[in-house]
Design a protein around this motif. Structure first.
Motif, short mmCIF file in Angstrom:
data_model
loop_
_atom_site.label_atom_id
_atom_site.label_comp_id
_atom_site.label_asym_id
_atom_site.label_seq_id
_atom_site.Cartn_x
_atom_site.Cartn_y
_atom_site.Cartn_z
N GLY A 69 -22.27 -18.85 48.71
CA GLY A 69 -20.85 -18.14 48.55
C GLY A 69 -19.95 -18.64 47.68
O GLY A 69 -20.29 -19.79 47.09
N ALA A 70 -18.83 -18.00 47.34
CA ALA A 70 -18.06 -18.57 46.20
C ALA A 70 -16.39 -18.19 46.77
O ALA A 70 -16.17 -17.27 47.68
CB ALA A 70 -18.33 -17.46 44.87
N ALA A 71 -15.54 -18.97 46.31
CA ALA A 71 -14.25 -18.85 46.76
C ALA A 71 -13.23 -19.13 45.29
O ALA A 71 -13.85 -19.76 44.54
CB ALA A 71 -13.82 -19.49 47.59
N PRO A 72 -12.11 -18.68 45.51
CA PRO A 72 -11.19 -19.07 44.09
C PRO A 72 -11.09 -20.62 44.24
O PRO A 72 -11.21 -21.51 45.40
CB PRO A 72 -9.73 -18.61 44.53
CG PRO A 72 -10.07 -17.49 45.50
CD PRO A 72 -11.57 -17.71 46.34
N ALA A 73 -11.38 -21.26 43.00
CA ALA A 73 -11.66 -22.73 42.75
C ALA A 73 -10.27 -23.58 43.34
O ALA A 73 -10.44 -24.55 43.65
CB ALA A 73 -12.08 -22.85 41.28
N THR A 74 -9.21 -23.29 43.04
CA THR A 74 -7.83 -23.97 43.04
C THR A 74 -6.86 -22.92 43.52
O THR A 74 -6.95 -21.83 43.95
CB THR A 74 -7.37 -24.51 41.58
OG1 THR A 74 -7.13 -23.33 40.97
CG2 THR A 74 -8.59 -25.24 40.82
N ASP A 75 -5.66 -23.61 44.08
CA ASP A 75 -4.43 -22.93 44.54
C ASP A 75 -4.09 -21.76 43.70
O ASP A 75 -3.57 -20.70 44.02
CB ASP A 75 -3.52 -23.84 45.07
CG ASP A 75 -3.78 -24.50 46.26
OD1 ASP A 75 -4.73 -24.02 46.93
OD2 ASP A 75 -3.00 -25.53 46.58
N ALA A 76 -3.99 -22.15 42.15
CA ALA A 76 -3.67 -21.30 41.31
C ALA A 76 -4.53 -20.05 41.02
O ALA A 76 -4.26 -18.82 41.10
CB ALA A 76 -3.52 -22.03 39.88
N ASP A 77 -5.75 -20.40 41.24
CA ASP A 77 -6.89 -19.44 41.17
C ASP A 77 -6.68 -18.42 42.45
O ASP A 77 -6.79 -17.22 42.31
CB ASP A 77 -8.27 -19.79 41.09
CG ASP A 77 -8.62 -20.81 39.70
OD1 ASP A 77 -7.96 -20.16 38.70
OD2 ASP A 77 -9.16 -21.79 40.01
N ALA A 109 -3.44 -11.52 43.67
CA ALA A 109 -2.99 -10.68 42.64
C ALA A 109 -3.90 -9.55 42.21
O ALA A 109 -3.59 -8.53 42.06
CB ALA A 109 -2.22 -11.62 41.70
N ALA A 110 -5.20 -10.05 42.21
CA ALA A 110 -6.35 -9.33 41.66
C ALA A 110 -6.85 -8.34 42.93
O ALA A 110 -7.70 -7.57 42.60
CB ALA A 110 -7.36 -9.75 41.24
N GLY A 111 -6.13 -8.38 44.12
CA GLY A 111 -6.60 -7.53 45.31
C GLY A 111 -7.57 -8.35 46.21
O GLY A 111 -8.22 -7.45 46.95
N SER A 112 -7.55 -9.46 46.15
CA SER A 112 -8.62 -10.37 46.89
C SER A 112 -10.18 -9.64 46.98
O SER A 112 -10.54 -9.50 47.83
CB SER A 112 -8.12 -10.40 48.36
OG SER A 112 -6.82 -11.03 48.35
N PRO A 113 -10.67 -9.62 45.80
CA PRO A 113 -11.87 -9.09 45.75
C PRO A 113 -13.09 -10.07 46.52
O PRO A 113 -13.00 -11.29 46.32
CB PRO A 113 -12.17 -8.91 44.37
CG PRO A 113 -11.63 -9.89 43.68
CD PRO A 113 -10.41 -9.89 44.65
N ALA A 114 -13.93 -9.34 47.02
CA ALA A 114 -15.32 -10.14 47.66
C ALA A 114 -16.35 -10.41 46.71
O ALA A 114 -17.30 -11.02 47.30
CB ALA A 114 -15.57 -9.58 49.07
N GLU A 115 -16.24 -9.85 45.73
CA GLU A 115 -17.31 -9.85 44.53
C GLU A 115 -16.78 -9.93 43.21
O GLU A 115 -15.66 -9.34 42.83
CB GLU A 115 -18.57 -9.07 44.97
CG GLU A 115 -18.36 -7.52 44.44
CD GLU A 115 -19.56 -6.87 44.72
OE1 GLU A 115 -20.36 -7.17 45.49
OE2 GLU A 115 -19.62 -5.85 43.91
N TRP A 116 -17.33 -10.52 42.37
CA TRP A 116 -16.91 -10.63 40.90
C TRP A 116 -17.85 -10.20 39.88
O TRP A 116 -19.13 -10.50 40.10
CB TRP A 116 -16.26 -12.04 40.65
CG TRP A 116 -15.08 -12.40 41.46
CD1 TRP A 116 -13.90 -12.21 41.50
CD2 TRP A 116 -15.50 -13.22 42.82
NE1 TRP A 116 -13.32 -12.90 42.49
CE2 TRP A 116 -14.09 -13.45 43.31
CE3 TRP A 116 -16.52 -13.76 43.42
CZ2 TRP A 116 -13.90 -14.13 44.62
CZ3 TRP A 116 -16.27 -14.45 44.65
CH2 TRP A 116 -15.20 -14.45 45.24
N ALA A 117 -17.42 -9.58 38.93
CA ALA A 117 -18.26 -9.23 37.71
C ALA A 117 -18.23 -10.68 36.78
O ALA A 117 -17.20 -11.00 36.62
CB ALA A 117 -17.75 -8.24 36.91
#
Lengths: 362, 178
Positions: free
Chosen positions: A159-167, A173-181
């Motif tokens: 799995g994956a998650a934002p790397a830092t608090d800033a991320d 702000a990007a709508g909390s997506p559950a997947e990324w391109a």
């Protein structure tokens, strides 16, 4: 629509079997990067040898240039000390002390079996445009001790998650997506693939070529059992292996010295984590490391799983003078290996063992 | 990226996917250059490990596609799938052999673009969204292009059935269906 399905069925059934006749081949061995600096003349023999095997000669120079440029992106040139001081300075007393302490405590994995099984977690920070996410996967490698058998990899995306608090803030702000391109090799999003927040299924893959990769070559299990347990002899052996991989006469003594330190630092991870080494070799590895110039230490480090240890650092030098800081995280109290970290990558060492039962097939 | 982490990841991806990249290379440019394409593709992969996604197959085929485009365009344009696929081993029913030959001939009669779209889905096990990633378009666009490619394929199939198996009935599409 039926007719269309029929067309696809016909196509699928006409799939020529030659498509599946890929020759078995070893993992291509591309040059270590970054290359030592400065590099007035390319070390042609080394590169051409490895790239010839892969049929890649025309692009060799471009490859090195690109890799070096990529490698230097996150490390400002000012971060690394000048070459001359690295070549001559003794390691800081603490790095040396911690490594020698680890050498006293470290042990080998007991037991015997038909397979050598190592388990690591791979962490990687991905640029998803505007912010970064950290993804991880687990990889178990089943290495046969007999020659000529296949190596099995059992992997799972964790799995994956934002790397830092800033991320995390940017992600919200990007709508909390559950997947990324992700962007493709040409840098365009059009070729992008998906990265998921959720864990994935277990994947088993098999690869031919059962020998153990060490220093640009490969060794049999028997050769690994004969590795020297004396730090000076071990160092000399690794240098001999590396030299045999080829180097032309254009390298200056400084370049060769620096290259060898990087090589020995890299191979220490291989010796400590990847190989079924006999008693005495892990201690010899730590003692060999303790004698290398240019090491740094962070006594209060944590690996990507939050385990406390000491990070032994070395700045790999790029051709443009910038550096890539690399860290070997160890637990000096037990002498056990914790992690290897470089830029956006970390390999967290979990376990190694012998197994008499064969690897899973699916 | 000289780290063991990078090498581990590269080794894992190579082991898992080099055969699939080879299959794609044969289907696009033929056996003669397939090895070169595989080597070039994994060289790029090594250089761009940073950019490689967790599920790398569509990405790798996208790289292989660029390699074909840049270095093996002639081979791709001249490729005849029929010549890449010698008659299968005995035991195959003659009719099935003929059916495969007709299908391959029909694919050969198409342009390289149509052929690629059809084989990405039909031979390389990609979903339409993954295949869309390989060719660098949206899934919706891909579906439209795939639809058109299928129609051209069906037309070519009719023509090739007449040409390759002249003894067949006039409506081969009906006959081929089992």
């Amino acid at each position: 629509m039926n007719r269309h399905r029929e067309a696809m069925r016909l196509i699928a059934e006409a799939r020529p079997s030659v498509l599946d006749e890929a020759p078995s081949r070893p993992i291509p061995s591309f040059p270590y990067q970054p290359m030592p600096m400065p590099m007035p003349t390319p070390p042609a023999r080394r590169r051409s040898r490895r790239l010839l095997a892969a049929g890649l000669v025309p692009t060799a120079a471009a490859v090195v240039a690109v890799v070096v440029a990529v490698g230097s992106a996150s490390n400002p040139p000012g971060e690394s000390p000048p070459t001359s001081s690295i070549a001559t300075a003794a390691p800081p007393a603490t790095a040396r002390g911690l490594l020698l302490a680890a050498a006293e405590k470290t042990t080998t994995t007991p037991g015997t079996g038909d397979f050598w099984v190592t388990k690591v977690e791979l962490h990687h920070v991905y640029d998803v445009g505007g912010y970064h996410v950290q993804g991880s996967s687990e990889m178990e490698t089943w290495h046969p001790l007999r020659r000529g058998e296949d190596v099995t990899f059992v992997t799972r995306w964790l799995g994956a998650a934002p790397a830092t608090d800033a991320d995390k803030a940017a992600w919200r702000a990007a709508g909390s997506p559950a997947e990324w391109a992700l962007t493709g090799p040409d840098g365009k999003q059009a070729h992008g693939r998906k990265l998921t927040a959720a864990p994935g299924k277990r994947d088993v893959s098999v690869m031919p070529g059962g020998d153990f990769a060490v220093g640009g070559t490969s060794l049999t299990y028997a050769q690994i059992q004969a590795l020297p347990a004396d730090p000076d002899k071990l160092k000399a052996y690794l240098i001999k292996l590396d030299d045999a991989a080829g180097r032309d006469g254009t390298w200056t003594p400084d370049q060769i010295a620096r290259w060898r330190v990087e090589m020995l630092f890299s191979e220490s991870w291989t010796l400590l984590s990847d190989l079924p080494v006999p008693d005495g070799v892990p201690a010899a590895t730590y003692r060999m490391l303790a004698g290398l110039p240019g090491l740094t230490v962070d006594e209060h480090a944590r690996d990507a799983k939050g385990r406390a240890g000491a990070a032994i650092g070395y700045a790999y030098r790029n051709a443009d003078g910038s550096a890539v800081n690399t860290r070997l995280v160890i637990d000096p109290d037990s002498g056990s290996l914790l992690a290897w970290e470089q830029r956006s990558d970390a390999t967290v060492f979990l376990s190694s063992r012998y197994s008499s039962t064969p690897p899973p097939r699916s | 990226m000289t780290s063991p982490a990078a090498r581990d990841r590269f080794a894992e991806v190579f082991g898992r996917h080099h055969r699939q990249v080879y299959a794609y290379a044969v289907s696009r440019a033929g056996r003669d250059v397939a090895d070169d394409i595989v080597s070039d593709t994994f060289l790029v992969a090594w250089r761009r490990l940073d950019a490689m996604p967790a599920e790398p197959l569509p990405w790798l085929l996208g790289v292989a596609r660029n390699v074909v485009h840049e270095r093996h365009r002639d081979a791709a344009n001249q490729l005849r799938l029929l010549s890449q696929a010698p008659p299968e081993a005995e035991g195959d029913v003659a009719e099935a052999v003929a059916e495969r030959a007709v299908t391959l001939a029909a694919l050969d009669a198409l342009g390289a673009t149509d052929r690629e779209l059809l084989t990405l889905v039909g031979w390389h096990g990609l979903s339409t969204s993954e295949a869309a990633q390989v060719v660098g378009c949206s899934t919706a666009t891909f579906l439209v292009r795939l639809h058109r490619a299928r129609r051209r394929f069906e037309k070519a199939l009719t023509e090739q059935s007449a040409a390759v198996v002249p003894s067949r009935p006039a409506s081969p599409a009906e006959e081929i269906r089992r």
